[in-house]
Enzyme design. Structure first.
Site, PDB file in Angstrom:
ATOM      1  N   LYS B 183       0.880  -1.162   0.000  1.00 26.24           N
ATOM      2  CA  LYS B 183       0.000   0.000   0.000  1.00 26.24           C
ATOM      3  C   LYS B 183       0.913   1.206   0.000  1.00 26.24           C
ATOM      4  O   LYS B 183       1.619   1.471   0.974  1.00 26.24           O
ATOM      5  CB  LYS B 183      -0.907   0.013   1.231  1.00 26.24           C
ATOM      6  CG  LYS B 183      -2.060   1.037   1.093  1.00 26.24           C
ATOM      7  CD  LYS B 183      -2.329   1.787   2.384  1.00 26.24           C
ATOM      8  CE  LYS B 183      -1.264   2.814   2.642  1.00 26.24           C
ATOM      9  NZ  LYS B 183      -1.606   4.161   2.928  1.00 26.24           N
ATOM     10  N   GLU B 186       0.682   7.852   0.785  1.00 27.15           N
ATOM     11  CA  GLU B 186       0.079   8.950   0.028  1.00 27.15           C
ATOM     12  C   GLU B 186       1.016  10.162  -0.054  1.00 27.15           C
ATOM     13  O   GLU B 186       0.816  11.050  -0.887  1.00 27.15           O
ATOM     14  CB  GLU B 186      -1.270   9.361   0.631  1.00 27.15           C
ATOM     15  CG  GLU B 186      -1.244   9.788   2.086  1.00 27.15           C
ATOM     16  CD  GLU B 186      -1.240   8.623   3.082  1.00 27.15           C
ATOM     17  OE1 GLU B 186      -1.027   7.461   2.672  1.00 27.15           O
ATOM     18  OE2 GLU B 186      -1.424   8.884   4.284  1.00 27.15           O
ATOM     19  N   GLN B 243      -0.676   5.435  16.432  1.00 28.35           N
ATOM     20  CA  GLN B 243      -2.121   5.314  16.262  1.00 28.35           C
ATOM     21  C   GLN B 243      -2.464   4.405  15.074  1.00 28.35           C
ATOM     22  O   GLN B 243      -3.286   3.486  15.185  1.00 28.35           O
ATOM     23  CB  GLN B 243      -2.684   6.724  16.045  1.00 28.35           C
ATOM     24  CG  GLN B 243      -4.178   6.823  16.120  1.00 28.35           C
ATOM     25  CD  GLN B 243      -4.638   8.213  15.638  1.00 28.35           C
ATOM     26  OE1 GLN B 243      -3.827   9.123  15.449  1.00 28.35           O
ATOM     27  NE2 GLN B 243      -5.933   8.354  15.441  1.00 28.35           N
ATOM     28  N   GLY B 244      -1.810   4.654  13.950  1.00 24.74           N
ATOM     29  CA  GLY B 244      -2.058   3.851  12.752  1.00 24.74           C
ATOM     30  C   GLY B 244      -1.645   2.405  12.953  1.00 24.74           C
ATOM     31  O   GLY B 244      -2.367   1.478  12.569  1.00 24.74           O
ATOM     32  N   GLU B 264       6.379  -0.878  13.201  1.00 23.20           N
ATOM     33  CA  GLU B 264       7.421  -0.082  13.841  1.00 23.20           C
ATOM     34  C   GLU B 264       6.791   1.292  13.978  1.00 23.20           C
ATOM     35  O   GLU B 264       6.460   1.936  12.989  1.00 23.20           O
ATOM     36  CB  GLU B 264       8.641  -0.076  12.914  1.00 23.20           C
ATOM     37  CG  GLU B 264       9.907   0.387  13.578  1.00 23.20           C
ATOM     38  CD  GLU B 264      10.439   1.596  12.864  1.00 23.20           C
ATOM     39  OE1 GLU B 264      11.011   1.457  11.801  1.00 23.20           O
ATOM     40  OE2 GLU B 264      10.245   2.710  13.417  1.00 23.20           O
ATOM     41  N   CYS B 301      13.039   7.605  12.739  1.00 23.21           N
ATOM     42  CA  CYS B 301      12.483   6.784  13.830  1.00 23.21           C
ATOM     43  C   CYS B 301      13.403   6.822  15.038  1.00 23.21           C
ATOM     44  O   CYS B 301      12.963   6.641  16.168  1.00 23.21           O
ATOM     45  CB  CYS B 301      12.340   5.341  13.397  1.00 23.21           C
ATOM     46  SG  CYS B 301      11.890   5.122  11.675  1.00 23.21           S
TER      47      CYS B 301
END
Lengths: 526, 526
Positions: B183, B186, B243-244, B264, B301
C-alpha cells in the site's frame, strides 16, 4: 512426598482461598487427600510481582548457574521416586510404563535445555566488525538475545509430566531466563504439586532468586484469565483445547501491551495412504496405524485422526486389518470423565452422520471412563462438503476419506486447515504423486512424515511441534525441541560498547567459547 | 519514466476508481501530473488472489532465481536514473544527497537479501541424524523454514525509498519467498509508482510468476484495512504512527485467522549524558547531538528526542553549545504539511507546559513547511509525573531531563516505555553507573549505543531496528538487517523423507553447500 494442596509462590507455600476441590481419579475412584485450595487473584498478583522482581537477577546469572538449576529440577523430580508416576497414573489413568518414560523425557528435556544454555544457543550471539574506512564508517555492532520477562504456562491434561508443570514450556522459558508461573491443570493437581515442589527445592538448592517459579491451582477460569492479563507477564505457553486457547489468545491480544501467546490447540493429523504403499504392505501399515491410534487412549496431539486413500482392493485389505486388530486392543482409561463424555458425544455424532459409516472398532464400548479405537469411513465428496467432519474428536477415533483419484486427494489436502503433522505412506512408485502433495502439505502442517506414525514427538533440534492456524496460534514457533526456547527471547543490538561493558557472550575474546555468527559466518573463535 | 497514476497489479497496470488525488509537494507547490487513482476493495482482492496463486511457484524457485530477481529490482531502480530521487525530493522535501544515498542503501539492502538467499540463511537448515539403536529408535529429522505466504507492506512517509515500496519490508518478504502487496504512502505516490514499475520490470525480466508483486494507491483507509483483513495475507509490515500501527494491529488480531503484524511505530530514543563524558567533552557531544537531531528534519524513527543528565556546569556547557549551534542550522522542509502541522502543535504544547522551558533553537520558525532544531528542558520530577512529556513529537525536537542524582536517573530509565534505541555517552569513570543502567536499558530498547548517535541504522546481521512495546508491535523482531527475513518464515520438520523427496537444502549431500546445523553444530559439509 506428602501433599498439602497448597500453592507454591516462590519459596513459600500458601493455602489458596479461592475454592476447595479434590483430585478426580481417572477411573472414577475417590481421592480424598489432600484438599486443594484454588488461588485468588491476589495470589496471581503476588506470584507475578515476585517473578518480576526475580527477573533481572535470574536473567543475569551465568549460563552455568542457570543450567545447574535446570538439571537440579530433573534430579528433584527423580528424587520423588515412584510416588510421582503413581500419582500421575491415578489422576490421568495413563499406564505406569508410559508415565515413567514420560518422566524420563521430562528430565531429558531439562538436560537438553541446560546444554543449550551452556552452549549459548539462547543468546545466539552475532558480531559484525567495524568498518572504519568505509564512507560512512560502520560502527562495531553485536547482537544477543535476552529473555522477554515472566512467562505464564498452562499445563496440559494429556501429558501430566512432559507438557505440564515442569514440561517443555516451563523448561524452555526457564532456560531462556524467564521466571515461570504455572497454572496447574485441574486434571492432575497432585502430580502438579509434587512437580512444583521439586522445582521449588531445586531453586532453593541452587540459590535461585525467590520468585523464579510459582504454581497456582485454579478453581475456575478467573485465575488463568488474571494471569494472562497481568502486566508483569510477557509471554504465555498453553496446550489444550481450541476453544480454551482462542479465548486466552483474545485476552492476550486485548491487553494494553499485547504479548505473545503460544497455544498448541488441536489437530487431526492427516495420513495419506498412497497406492503403491498400500499395495505393498496394507496390513503392516494398518497394524502400525491401529497402535498409533490407540496409544495414550488416542489422547495425543498428534493422533492420526484422518486417513486419505484411493478406493480399491488394497484399501479394503487395510481396512480389514484395522477391523480385525482394533477389537483385540482392550479399551483404556481416558484422562477425565469430561473428556470421555466429549469423546462419546463426538463418536455419536459421527455414527449418526448419514454420510459416514463405522467400519472398525469394538461395538459401542460403554465401560466406565474407557475408550477403544474406532474407525469411520466416508468419501471425499462428503468430507469436502461437511466442515464438521474435520472437527477433532479427542480420543482414539479416525476417519477414512476415500478418494476417486489423485485430483480428489489433492482437493482434500488443500481443503484441510492447519495441522501439527501430515503423514505419507509411500513407495518409490508413489513419488510423483507425493511431489504433488508435498507443497500443499508444507503449507498445512509443521511436520511431514514418511512411512512413520505421527505419535511420538522427538525432543531435538529439528523437531517442529507446531503448525499453521488453528493447530497453533503461531506457526512460526515450536513447543517441543530446542527451538521452543526462541519463543521467549528477543534480540538486543550493542553498538560500540567497550569490552568492559559487553556481556560475556559478545566479548571479543569469546571467553565462553560459544559458536557465534561473526561477519556472516558461524565460528567458534577464541 | 512517465507516470500514469495507475495501480500495479502483477504485470498489469490498471486505473484505480476509488477516488482521484494529486501528489502534494513538500514545499507546498503544485504537482498536477499525473492524477493518481485510488484502489477499490476489488483491486485488493484481485492483487491478493494473484499473490496467492503466485506463491507456490515463487517459493519453490531456486535460490539463485529468487536472488537474481532481488538484484534485478536494484538494477531497475538504478536504471530510472536521477528522475527517482528528484521525484522523491519534490514529494518528500528531503535533500537530494540524502535521497541518492537512501537509494544506494535500498539497492544494497536488496543485494544483502539476495546473498542471504544464496547462502540459504532464509531456510536455516537443521539435520538430526537417526539413532536406530536407541530405544525407542530416533527417526531421521530435518528442518527448514518456508515462507508464510503473501505479505502486505505499508510504506513509510519518512524513507520514500528505503522503508517504502522496495524497502526493507518488501526486500525481506520477497527474499523469504513471500509475494508482496504494497500500500503506497500517500505522501510520495510518484516515487512509489516509479519504484513499483521497477519491481514489475524486474519480475518480468527474471520471469517471476505473475502476482509476486503489486502496488496499490489508497485514497482513504479502507484499502489498507481490506488488505490487512484479506484471508490470503499471512503477515503485514508497517512503519508509521503509533495510532495507525495499533489500529491495524487490532484488525490483524481480530481476523478469524490472526496473522502477525510487524509495526514499527514510535520512539523517543533516550540519550544518557554521563558525568565524566560531559566533563570531558560536553561541546563535542553537543555538536554531534545537534546534527543527529536535525538530520532529515528530525523525522527519523531513531531521532534523539530525550536527553538525561545530571545538573552541573558540564551540562550547562553542553546546553550552551546546543543553543549556539542550532540557530546556525537553517530550518529544513518537513515531509508533509500535515506532519509540519503536528510538529508545531507538539512544540506549542511543550512551550506552554509550565514545567518545561525552551532552551535552544531558533525563535518560533514559521516558515512554510519547515522546521529547525529545538531543545526543551525539564527536571526528572516533572518528567516522572507527566506522561505527556514522553509523547513523541515527530520532528527535530528534544527534551532534556535534568536529574539530581543517579537514583533519579535510574528512575527515569525505569519509567520509560519501550524504545528502538537507548544511548550512553560515557568515559571509563562512568562505567559503574553504566553497569547500573544497562540492565534497565536492555529491557527498554532494541539497540544500545555508546558514544554514538542513534540516527543511522546499519543494514547488517547484528542490527536490531525494533524494540519493546510500544516502539514496535513485536519486540522479537527487527525491520532492518538480515534478521528482518525471519518475520516471514516458519519452520517445517521432515521426518524420514527419502532423499528424492527432500528439498535441496536438506539433502544429505548438501548440494547447495549451505551452512547447516547438523547434530547440534554448525557445519558446511559436502
Amino acid at each position: 512426598m506428602k501433599l498439602t494442596g497448597e500453592l507454591v509462590i516462590g519459596q513459600r507455600r500458601t493455602r489458596g482461598t479461592g475454592g476447595d476441590f479434590h483430585a478426580q481419579a481417572a477411573d472414577g475412584g475417590e481421592m480424598p487427600d489432600p484438599v486443594f485450595g484454588g488461588a485468588v487473584t491476589s495470589d496471581v498478583d503476588t506470584a507475578c510481582t515476585l517473578a518480576e522482581s526475580a527477573f533481572d537477577e535470574y536473567r543475569q546469572l551465568s549460563a552455568e548457574r542457570r543450567a545447574a538449576f535446570l538439571e537440579a529440577i530433573g534430579e528433584e523430580i527423580m528424587a520423588i521416586g515412584d510416588a510421582l508416576p503413581e500419582r500421575a497414573h491415578k489422576e490421568s489413568g495413563l499406564p505406569m510404563a508410559r508415565l515413567t518414560s514420560e518422566r524420563q523425557r521430562t528430565v531429558n528435556q531439562l538436560r537438553l535445555f541446560a546444554r543449550l544454555v551452556r552452549e549459548g544457543r539462547n543468546e545466539a550471539p552475532v558480531l559484525d566488525s567495524p568498518l572504519p574506512d568505509r564512507q560512512p564508517p560502520r560502527a562495531d555492532l553485536r547482537q544477543r538475545r535476552i529473555p522477554l520477562g515472566p512467562v505464564a504456562v498452562f499445563g496440559a491434561s494429556n501429558f501430566p509430566l512432559a507438557f505440564s508443570v515442569a514440561g517443555g514450556d516451563t523448561a524452555s522459558a526457564l532456560a531462556a531466563g524467564c521466571p515461570v508461573i504455572v497454572k496447574a491443570h485441574e486434571a492432575h493437581p497432585g502430580t502438579s504439586e509434587m512437580t512444583a515442589v521439586a522445582i521449588m527445592r531445586a531453586a532453593a538448592r541452587t540459590e535461585m532468586p525467590d520468585g523464579v517459579f510459582s504454581m497456582l491451582f485454579a478453581h475456575d477460569m478467573t485465575i488463568g484469565q488474571a494471569l494472562v492479563r497481568h502486566p508483569a507477564i510477557q509471554a504465555i505457553g498453553f496446550t489444550g483445547s481450541r476453544q480454551g486457547g482462542i479465548a486466552l489468545l483474545r485476552l492476550a491480544q486485548a491487553r494494553p501491551q499485547p504479548v505473545p501467546l503460544y497455544a498448541e490447540m488441536s489437530s487431526i493429523n492427516p495420513v495419506f495412504l498412497m497406492p503403491a504403499a498400500l499395495e505393498a504392505r496394507a496390513e503392516k501399515i494398518a497394524e502400525g496405524f491401529a497402535a498409533s491410534l490407540t496409544t495414550g487412549t488416542g489422547q495425543l496431539c498428534t493422533n492420526p485422526g484422518l486417513l486419505i486413500a484411493f478406493a480399491g482392493p488394497a484399501l479394503e485389505r487395510f481396512q480389514n486389518t484395522v477391523a480385525s486388530v482394533l477389537p483385540t486392543l482392550p479399551p483404556t482409561l481416558m484422562l477425565t470423565s469430561k473428556i470421555c463424555q466429549s469423546w462419546r458425544e463426538g463418536i455419536d455424532r459421527l455414527s449418526h452422520n448419514p454420510k459416514v459409516s463405522r467400519v472398525a472398532g469394538r461395538p459401542n464400548d460403554q465401560e466406565q471412563g474407557r475408550a477403544g479405537g474406532v474407525l469411520f469411513r466416508t468419501n471425499a465428496a462428503a468430507f469436502l462438503s461437511d466442515p464438521a467432519l474435520e472437527d477433532e474428536v479427542f480420543g482414539p477415533g479416525s476417519l477414512l476419506v476415500v478418494c476417486q483419484d489423485f485430483n480428489e486427494m489433492r482437493l482434500v489436502a488443500e481443503h484441510l486447515s492447519g495441522q501439527l503433522t501430515a503423514t505419507l505412506h509411500l513407495e518409490p512408485n508413489d513419488y510423483p504423486m507425493a511431489r504433488g502433495l508435498l507443497p500443499v502439505l508444507e503449507r498445512k502442517a509443521g511436520r511431514i512424515l514418511v512411512n512413520d506414525y505421527p505419535t511420538g514427538v522427538e525432543v531435538c533440534d529439528a523437531m517442529v511441534h507446531g503448525g499453521p492456524w488453528p493447530s497453533t496460534s503461531d506457526s512460526r514457533t515450536t513447543s517441543v525441541g530446542s527451538e521452543a526456547i526462541d519463543r521467549f527471547l528477543r534480540p538486543v543490538c550493542y553498538q560500540n560498547l567497550p569490552e568492559d561493558l559487553l556481556p560475556a557472550s559478545l566479548k571479543s575474546t569469546n571467553p565462553l567459547h560459544l559458536w557465534r555468527r561473526r561477519d556472516g559466518t558461524p565460528v567458534q573463535d577464541q
